[in-house]
Motif scaffolding. Structure first.
Motif, short mmCIF file in Angstrom:
data_model
loop_
_atom_site.label_atom_id
_atom_site.label_comp_id
_atom_site.label_asym_id
_atom_site.label_seq_id
_atom_site.Cartn_x
_atom_site.Cartn_y
_atom_site.Cartn_z
N GLY A 128 63.83 -45.27 -31.09
CA GLY A 128 64.61 -45.43 -29.87
C GLY A 128 65.23 -44.15 -29.38
N ALA A 129 65.34 -43.14 -30.25
CA ALA A 129 65.89 -41.85 -29.83
C ALA A 129 64.89 -41.04 -29.01
CB ALA A 129 66.32 -41.04 -31.06
N GLY A 130 63.61 -41.42 -29.08
CA GLY A 130 62.57 -40.65 -28.41
C GLY A 130 62.80 -40.43 -26.92
N PRO A 131 63.05 -41.49 -26.14
CA PRO A 131 63.26 -41.30 -24.71
C PRO A 131 64.44 -40.38 -24.39
CG PRO A 131 62.83 -43.60 -25.20
CD PRO A 131 62.99 -42.91 -26.51
N TYR A 132 65.49 -40.42 -25.21
CA TYR A 132 66.65 -39.57 -24.96
C TYR A 132 66.34 -38.10 -25.28
CZ TYR A 132 69.11 -43.95 -24.49
OH TYR A 132 69.51 -45.19 -24.08
N THR A 174 81.77 -37.03 -39.06
CA THR A 174 81.44 -36.19 -37.91
C THR A 174 80.78 -37.01 -36.81
OG1 THR A 174 81.16 -34.25 -39.34
CG2 THR A 174 80.18 -34.14 -37.15
N GLY A 175 79.83 -37.87 -37.22
CA GLY A 175 79.17 -38.73 -36.24
C GLY A 175 80.15 -39.66 -35.55
N PHE A 176 81.08 -40.21 -36.33
CA PHE A 176 82.10 -41.10 -35.77
C PHE A 176 82.95 -40.36 -34.73
CE2 PHE A 176 86.74 -41.92 -36.44
CZ PHE A 176 86.85 -42.99 -35.57
N ALA A 305 74.26 -32.90 -21.74
CA ALA A 305 75.30 -32.74 -22.77
C ALA A 305 75.66 -34.10 -23.36
CB ALA A 305 76.53 -32.07 -22.18
N VAL A 306 75.75 -35.12 -22.51
CA VAL A 306 76.03 -36.47 -22.99
C VAL A 306 74.88 -36.95 -23.87
CG1 VAL A 306 76.40 -38.87 -22.31
CG2 VAL A 306 77.48 -37.04 -21.00
N LEU A 307 73.64 -36.66 -23.45
CA LEU A 307 72.48 -37.07 -24.25
C LEU A 307 72.48 -36.41 -25.63
CD1 LEU A 307 69.55 -37.08 -21.65
CD2 LEU A 307 70.80 -39.02 -22.58
N LEU A 308 73.01 -35.21 -25.72
CA LEU A 308 73.11 -34.55 -27.02
C LEU A 308 74.02 -35.33 -27.96
CD1 LEU A 308 72.19 -32.10 -28.65
CD2 LEU A 308 74.21 -30.86 -27.78
N VAL A 309 75.13 -35.84 -27.41
CA VAL A 309 76.04 -36.68 -28.20
C VAL A 309 75.33 -37.98 -28.59
CG1 VAL A 309 78.20 -37.99 -28.17
CG2 VAL A 309 78.09 -35.73 -27.12
N VAL A 310 74.54 -38.51 -27.67
CA VAL A 310 73.78 -39.74 -27.96
C VAL A 310 72.81 -39.51 -29.11
CG1 VAL A 310 72.11 -41.39 -27.04
CG2 VAL A 310 74.02 -40.64 -25.62
N LEU A 311 72.14 -38.37 -29.12
CA LEU A 311 71.19 -38.07 -30.20
C LEU A 311 71.90 -37.89 -31.53
CD1 LEU A 311 68.70 -35.70 -28.36
CD2 LEU A 311 68.20 -37.97 -29.29
N VAL A 312 73.09 -37.30 -31.52
CA VAL A 312 73.89 -37.21 -32.75
C VAL A 312 74.22 -38.62 -33.25
CG1 VAL A 312 76.12 -36.52 -33.72
CG2 VAL A 312 74.86 -34.95 -32.24
#
Length: 487
Positions: A128-132, A174-176, A305-312
């Motif tokens: 599911g991370a692929g599209p992001y 860190t993820g939290f 930048a938001v997508l980077l947080v999503v991937l984390v």
């Protein structure tokens, strides 16, 4: 003179020995680190962003209320689990809990269902991370991108998990922090400066159902909430890595529901109210409303930048899922309930079940890789992810209900007292209703195996478990004899 902390550690070890095990893990995970593990497993950002388009196009803006209703139902299950883990703080979670509540065979089947649900969930989240990642890097999403992304995330997660409990705890924390801060900042900005809709749209069902009943659309859209609210049980999967688990883990479980649920609802309502054209989403014209909202409010650079947080968030979610699965395998193997149990029950120099962790990377990676070549078939397999977790949860709740009817009275540091039986019954009713909703065939226009994929995969996993179960008879016999001797 004895240090009070050392005395507490001895108490934890003594309790574990009374349950039949010697301590092997590093008890270094604090309350907030344990909570972070459950939070990143639940992952409000992953859950909301991944299913937002589906839920909004299916149920319109009122789908938001499903998060509240499902959260309340899962909180009942969380309370039941809190009582159980307080009395049985053992690594592996649902398997050892169900085993002690009902018996060896019931425990083994519960763990079997949960293990395959976790494997498919790890694969589903990683893919599911692929599209992001594609949006972040600026290229077109594709099955190949999804498969490669999944391989990278699972590989990174395995390496981090092999580093030990302290690294797992720090990465989860860190993820939290990243996920919660990202959710709060993005949600607050959208509500303050990006709002396009009034709050009344949260009650407007006519855009989806017209004059007909809204209930079918709401139930279908509520799958987003049902996929969201699990993760609290991961706090109990690492029970032997937490000091004072009988007190700490029930609190961490409840915090996961409180904070994770609130964050999910905050992100969801902010996104809904920031959608400029709800009709375009419902009609399918806007197939990616999350990206539309982000680019409209933050521009291309800000949205990335938001997508980077999503991937984390995706990485930390996979990390937590894999950690939970590895402790389940370790718990199985320690009881001699799996082929190769001796190897799978070994802990590395970093005090983690390294071989179990590697297995928990290889199997989901294999599923994700098959997704590139057999996308339709893998979609059916992955459909088992959520319902499998709910099935395993309800097998534990059934166990608690059965044990109560046979005289069990929870004696851990968290206890519902007189509310125990009614809460357990309500948790059972909710869980059965959620499973029916997950499995209900809603797409008659698709092929039969897609429409009945959830039911099909559930039956396959259960039948396979029943076939394999007799081969575990030596482990079951040994555990049964030990239980009889203890009794």
């Amino acid at each position: 003179m004895t240090n009070p902390a050392d005395a507490n550690d001895v108490s934890d070890d003594t309790q574990l020995r009374q349950l039949g095990y010697a301590t092997s893990f590093d008890r270094s995970m604090s309350l907030w680190e344990n909570f972070s593990l459950g939070f990143t497993y639940l992952s409000p950002v992953v859950g909301v962003y991944t299913l937002f388009q589906f839920a909004l196009s299916t149920g319109g803006a009122p789908m938001f209320w499903s998060y509240l209703l499902v959260g309340a139902g899962q909180f009942l299950v969380c309370l039941v689990f809190s009582e159980i883990v307080a009395q049985y703080p053992i690594a592996g979670g649902v398997y050892p809990w169900a085993r002690r509540l009902v018996g060896e065979r019931w425990g083994w089947m519960t763990g079997w269902v949960y293990l395959w649900a976790l494997a498919t969930t790890v694969a589903a989240v990683a893919m599911g991370a692929g599209p992001y990642l594609a949006l972040l890097a600026g290229f077109t999403p594709s099955p190949l991108v999804n498969a490669v992304t999944a391989m990278l995330i699972i590989f990174a997660s395995t390496l981090l998990n092999l580093g030990g409990t302290k690294i797992l705890a720090r990465v989860a924390m860190t993820g939290f922090i990243c996920e919660l801060c990202g959710a709060l900042v993005v949600g607050a900005w959208l509500l303050l400066f990006g709002r396009q809709q009034s709050f009344s749209v949260l009650f407007d069902t006519s855009s989806v159902s017209g004059e007909a009943s809204y209930l079918p659309a709401f139930l279908a859209a509520s799958l987003a909430g049902i996929f969201q609210y699990y993760g609290f049980e991961a706090c109990g999967d690492v029970a032997e890595e937490v000091p004072h688990p009988g007190k700490t883990i029930p609190r961490a479980m409840r915090l996961t529901i409180y904070i994770g649920g609130a964050a999910a609802m905050f992100v969801c309502v902010a996104l809904i109210l920031a959608v400029k054209d709800l009709g375009a989403v419902i009609s399918g014209k806007d197939a990616d409303p999350v990206w539309t909202v982000l680019t409209a409010n933050f521009g291309e650079f800000g949205a990335r930048a938001v997508l980077l947080v999503v991937l984390v968030s995706f990485l930390s979610c996979v990390l937590s899922l894999q950690a939970a699965a590895s402790r389940l395998i370790f718990s199985f193997a320690r009881d001699g309930m799996l082929p190769g149990s001796k190897a799978l029950a070994q802990l590395s120099s970093t005090h983690v079940p390294s071989k179990a962790l590697i297995l928990c990377g290889l199997v989901p990676a294999g599923i994700a890789l098959c997704g590139y070549f057999l996308s339709d078939a893998i979609a059916v397999v992955v459909s088992f992810a959520a319902v499998g977790i709910y099935l395993a949860f309800q097998m534990v709740v059934v166990g608690a209900l059965s044990a109560r009817l046979n005289g069990w009275s929870p004696s851990g540091q968290f206890n519902l007292g007189a509310w125990g039986m009614p809460v357990t019954v309500l948790a059972q009713i909710y869980g059965v209703a959620a499973i029916v909703n997950l499995a209900w065939p809603r797409r008659p226009e698709t092929s039969w195996y897609e429409n009945y994929g959830v039911i099909l995969t559930s039956v396959v996993v259960l039948v396979a478990g029943l076939i394999v179960l007799p081969f575990m008879k030596s482990g079951i016999a040994r555990l049964t004899a030990a239980a009889d001797k203890a009794g």
